[in-house]
Enzyme design. Structure first.
Site, PDB file in Angstrom:
ATOM      1  N   ALA A   1       1.816   6.540   0.022  1.00 19.15           N
ATOM      2  CA  ALA A   1       0.718   5.934   0.927  1.00 19.15           C
ATOM      3  C   ALA A   1      -0.492   6.707   0.277  1.00 19.15           C
ATOM      4  CB  ALA A   1       0.866   6.588   2.274  1.00 19.15           C
ATOM      5  N   LYS A   2      -1.482   6.061   0.682  1.00 14.80           N
ATOM      6  CA  LYS A   2      -2.988   6.652   0.400  1.00 14.80           C
ATOM      7  C   LYS A   2      -4.063   6.105   1.361  1.00 14.80           C
ATOM      8  CE  LYS A   2      -4.726   8.551  -3.299  1.00 14.80           C
ATOM      9  NZ  LYS A   2      -3.918   9.496  -4.256  1.00 14.80           N
ATOM     10  N   GLY A   3      -4.855   6.636   1.457  1.00 18.41           N
ATOM     11  CA  GLY A   3      -6.074   6.394   2.462  1.00 18.41           C
ATOM     12  C   GLY A   3      -7.488   6.787   1.850  1.00 18.41           C
TER      13      GLY A   3
ATOM     14  N   VAL B   1      -3.016   2.890   3.717  1.00 18.02           N
ATOM     15  CA  VAL B   1      -2.076   1.980   3.210  1.00 18.02           C
ATOM     16  C   VAL B   1      -0.779   2.603   3.051  1.00 18.02           C
ATOM     17  CG1 VAL B   1      -1.344   0.396   1.268  1.00 18.02           C
ATOM     18  CG2 VAL B   1      -3.583   0.495   2.126  1.00 18.02           C
TER      19      VAL B   1
END
Ligand code: GLU
Length: 427
Positions: free
Chosen positions: A116-118, A71
């Site tokens: 962002a992050k995943g 995201v």
């Protein structure tokens, strides 16, 4: 597994949507800045969200399908930046919240990244080395459409480390046809990683804790510190605070924890964990649960495990004078209110644990310049940036008579708003 943070509790607390928590926190800053509806809509939404489902052939020959996400919350100030976590709790709502917090963290530290992050929903402790590599490489190729040195740069987070970053780097480099070290940070030194990155988050937590103790006039020598989570953040924070003179009285991992009012040896606990030990069985103190640990008598409490650990249910029992958030989102808004009423000082996550992304930034700059710094240079830049941001947040909090969290968010959001206004709305 020695990840950026360690998963310290198995059950996800019933605290509802984490993204709602992040938005609720953001609204305090939006109100303080008097933002209009359009700007609020921009800030409250994630720019891009990718959900991927992909098969991995397991060691027993069976195929398992995993679900993962990347995201990007807001990229007004630069490429997306944020970790990738492997944990059974991973879901889109959680990754959205964590991506948003990365936007504020990078803006607060004034480094040129968006948020962002995943993550991949899995239990990494149950995967073999081969399964972990295959899962990582497949996930990396699935999200590679978003990743790039000028677009989105992953890093370690819960249960991910330099070795996993190396697999991601190699996978993307193979696709692109050339070695691309700057597409991830927190990678091994042999691949363009930086000195000082492994311990950077814990070092930043230590700096933030010492600054807060100075402000609260808590003597460092002998100050009792409790650490929830003994992964990459908690273990280094404990060791460095121990070196500064504090007494580490309790620490935990996902099995539970150990309490010894006379003090524990952080280094020895790290070695015990490194050889596969569970802190509940450490033996040099009284075993206890993660819940019990949070309410022990101490001066400093460092939640360095997972989100939503300090809630309306236990915040009134917390005995610490100071909470330093090593994890992202460990305190719910309800607990925040209780801490404010009880005059418990909270150094918020986007400030307290920003050391990791600050040194990720230094890594990215070094990779792009093909010029590498010495450890003292990295540590001194980290020290300077942490202290600068701490001073800015404390000053803003005192001037407006608000919490450190509200002040940190307001400063960060103001920077993102300013950039958004200066850039204008395309087309
Ligand atoms: N995962 C870390 C965080 O939550 C580091 C992110 C990064 O270095 O990009 O801040």
């Amino acid at each position: 597994m020695d990840g950026e943070q360690s998963g310290a509790v198995l059950e996800r607390p019933e605290t509802g949507s984490l993204y709602q928590v992040a938005v609720e926190q953001l609204r305090v800053a939006e109100d303080a800045l008097g933002l209009d509806r359009g700007m609020r809509e921009i800030l409250e939404s994630c720019k891009a969200e990718l959900t991927v489902r992909f098969p991995v052939k397991m060691d027993d020959g069976y195929i398992r399908v995993f679900e993962g996400y990347r995201v990007q919350h807001n990229m007004a100030r630069g490429p997306g930046k944020g970790g990738i976590r492997y944990h059974p709790w991973v879901e889109l709502d959680e990754i959205r919240a964590l991506a948003m917090w990365m936007t504020w963290k990078c803006a607060l530290m004034d480094i040129p990244f968006g948020g962002a992050k995943g993550g991949v929903a899995c239990q990494p402790k149950e995967l073999s080395e081969r399964e972990l590599e295959h899962l990582t490489r497949r996930y990396a190729s699935e999200i590679s459409i978003l990743i790039g040195a000028d677009r989105d740069i992953p890093a370690p987070d819960v249960n991910t480390d330099a070795r996993i970053m190396a697999w991601i780097l190699d996978t993307i480099s193979m696709h692109r046809g050339h070695l691309s070290p700057e597409v991830v940070t927190g990678k091994p030194l042999s691949l363009g990683g930086t000195v000082g990155r492994v311990e950077a988050t814990g070092r930043g937590v230590m700096i933030a804790a010492l600054k807060a103790m100075e402000h609260l006039r808590i003597p460092v020598e002998g100050a009792r510190v409790v650490v929830q989570g003994y992964g990459n953040v908690g273990s280094h924070a404990a060791r460095l605070l121990g070196e500064a003179g504090c007494r580490i009285v309790a620490a935990s991992d996902s099995s539970g924890g150990v309490y010894n009012p006379g003090g524990l040896d952080p280094e020895k606990m790290g070695e015990f964990k490194g050889s596969g030990g569970r802190l509940v069985e450490y033996g040099e103190g009284e075993p206890l649960t993660n819940d019990e640990l949070l309410t022990l008598p101490c001066e400093v409490l460092i939640p360095a495990a997972m989100e939503s650990q300090l809630t309306g249910r236990n915040a009134h029992l917390v005995q610490a004078r100071l909470v330093v958030e090593g994890a992202n989102g460990p305190t719910t808004p309800e607990a925040d209110m209780i801490f404010q009423e009880r005059d418990i000082f909270v150094v918020p996550d986007i400030l307290a644990n920003a050391g990791g992304v600050v040194v990720s930034y230094l890594e990215w700059v070094q990779d792009r310049q093909r010029y590498f710094l010495e450890l003292e240079e990295v540590d001194s830049k980290l020290d300077k940036l942490m202290k600068r941001s701490f001073a800015q947040v404390l000053d803003a909090a005192q001037q407006a008579g608000i919490t450190m969290r509200a002040a940190a968010l307001t400063l960060a959001v103001r920077r993102v708003v300013e950039t958004t206004r200066d850039r204008g709305i395309y087309p």
